[in-house]
Motif scaffolding. Structure first.
Motif, PDB file in Angstrom:
ATOM      1  N   SER A  39       7.469  19.152   0.779  1.00 34.97           N
ATOM      2  CA  SER A  39       7.539  18.232  -0.359  1.00 34.97           C
ATOM      3  C   SER A  39       6.934  16.888   0.033  1.00 34.97           C
ATOM      4  O   SER A  39       6.996  16.457   1.185  1.00 34.97           O
ATOM      5  N   VAL A  40       6.323  16.216  -0.958  1.00 35.87           N
ATOM      6  CA  VAL A  40       5.619  14.962  -0.722  1.00 35.87           C
ATOM      7  C   VAL A  40       6.180  13.888  -1.640  1.00 35.87           C
ATOM      8  O   VAL A  40       6.369  14.122  -2.839  1.00 35.87           O
ATOM      9  N   SER A  41       6.451  12.708  -1.086  1.00 36.12           N
ATOM     10  CA  SER A  41       6.891  11.543  -1.850  1.00 36.12           C
ATOM     11  C   SER A  41       5.981  10.377  -1.511  1.00 36.12           C
ATOM     12  O   SER A  41       5.497  10.274  -0.387  1.00 36.12           O
ATOM     13  N   GLN A  42       5.772   9.508  -2.502  1.00 37.33           N
ATOM     14  CA  GLN A  42       4.923   8.343  -2.293  1.00 37.33           C
ATOM     15  C   GLN A  42       5.748   7.086  -2.528  1.00 37.33           C
ATOM     16  O   GLN A  42       6.507   7.012  -3.497  1.00 37.33           O
TER      17      GLN A  42
ATOM     18  N   GLU B  43       0.842  -1.185   0.000  1.00 35.06           N
ATOM     19  CA  GLU B  43       0.000   0.000   0.000  1.00 35.06           C
ATOM     20  C   GLU B  43       0.880   1.239   0.000  1.00 35.06           C
ATOM     21  O   GLU B  43       2.005   1.200   0.474  1.00 35.06           O
ATOM     22  N   GLN B  44       0.347   2.313  -0.516  1.00 38.38           N
ATOM     23  CA  GLN B  44       1.127   3.533  -0.651  1.00 38.38           C
ATOM     24  C   GLN B  44       1.335   4.229   0.693  1.00 38.38           C
ATOM     25  O   GLN B  44       0.395   4.427   1.452  1.00 38.38           O
ATOM     26  N   GLU B  45       2.598   4.550   0.980  1.00 37.87           N
ATOM     27  CA  GLU B  45       2.947   5.354   2.143  1.00 37.87           C
ATOM     28  C   GLU B  45       3.336   6.740   1.630  1.00 37.87           C
ATOM     29  O   GLU B  45       3.989   6.852   0.596  1.00 37.87           O
ATOM     30  N   ILE B  46       2.946   7.752   2.353  1.00 35.99           N
ATOM     31  CA  ILE B  46       3.214   9.123   1.929  1.00 35.99           C
ATOM     32  C   ILE B  46       4.155   9.779   2.937  1.00 35.99           C
ATOM     33  O   ILE B  46       3.875   9.806   4.134  1.00 35.99           O
ATOM     34  N   VAL B  47       5.267  10.288   2.436  1.00 37.10           N
ATOM     35  CA  VAL B  47       6.251  10.982   3.270  1.00 37.10           C
ATOM     36  C   VAL B  47       6.154  12.467   2.948  1.00 37.10           C
ATOM     37  O   VAL B  47       6.340  12.876   1.797  1.00 37.10           O
TER      38      VAL B  47
END
Length: 174
Positions: A158-161, A148-152
């Motif tokens: 800034s956002v990374s998936q 499942e996608q984790e979002i940092v």
């Protein structure tokens, strides 16, 4: 009464007791089951993530402690090393407030939000699947399948998936 009749009556009585016990146990909700997962556990986990847009791979190695309260909440602290492609390893430290639901077969899902101790990032969408042994002293941990996608989200916005897989073990120490 004959000996065979006495055995039949005893068997029927035992069957009714077991049936009623099974019905009562089946009516237990998740809240009643959560109390079987309680205490302080030390853990070690290896996690590999792929960045969703660029496809780069990141490896995490971490150790920590998690306290399950027996009511469906847990507090986690962990330290580790992240290995990024083409760079040196970097250490990190983070904590999390987690929720969990224990099933009758000893499996559970825990999820929550992780925050860096220095508040440089937050991770949402992180889930782990667990299986506690019958004695309540060892937990096997893994990432959900499919991932499942984790979002940092960094403190700068800034956002990374990431899509992640993980494997680890936790052992009760108290």
């Amino acid at each position: 009464m004959t000996r065979g009749t006495n055995r039949s009556i005893a068997a029927i009585a035992l069957g009714l007791v077991l049936l009623l016990t099974g019905v009562a146990r089946a009516e237990d909700g998740p809240g009643e089951l959560n109390n079987a997962l309680k205490g302080l556990f030390r853990f070690s986990v290896v996690k590999t993530c792929t960045e969703a847009v660029l496809g780069s791979t990141v490896h995490f190695y971490f150790n920590g402690a998690i306290v399950y309260d027996g009511t469906g909440s847990a507090k986690l602290t962990q330290q580790g090393i992240v290995v990024l492609p083409g760079s040196i390893a970097t250490s990190f430290e983070e904590s999390a407030q987690l929720n969990y639901v224990l099933k009758q077969n000893g499996s559970f899902v825990q999820q929550g939000t992780f925050v860096a101790v220095d508040h440089s990032y937050t991770i949402t969408g992180a889930r782990m699947i667990g299986q506690i042994d019958a004695q309540g002293s060892v937990i096997m941990l893994s990432g959900p399948i499919p991932a499942e996608q984790e979002i940092v989200t960094s403190s700068g916005g800034s956002v990374s998936q990431y899509l992640c897989g993980a494997s680890g073990t936790a052992v009760r120490i108290r």
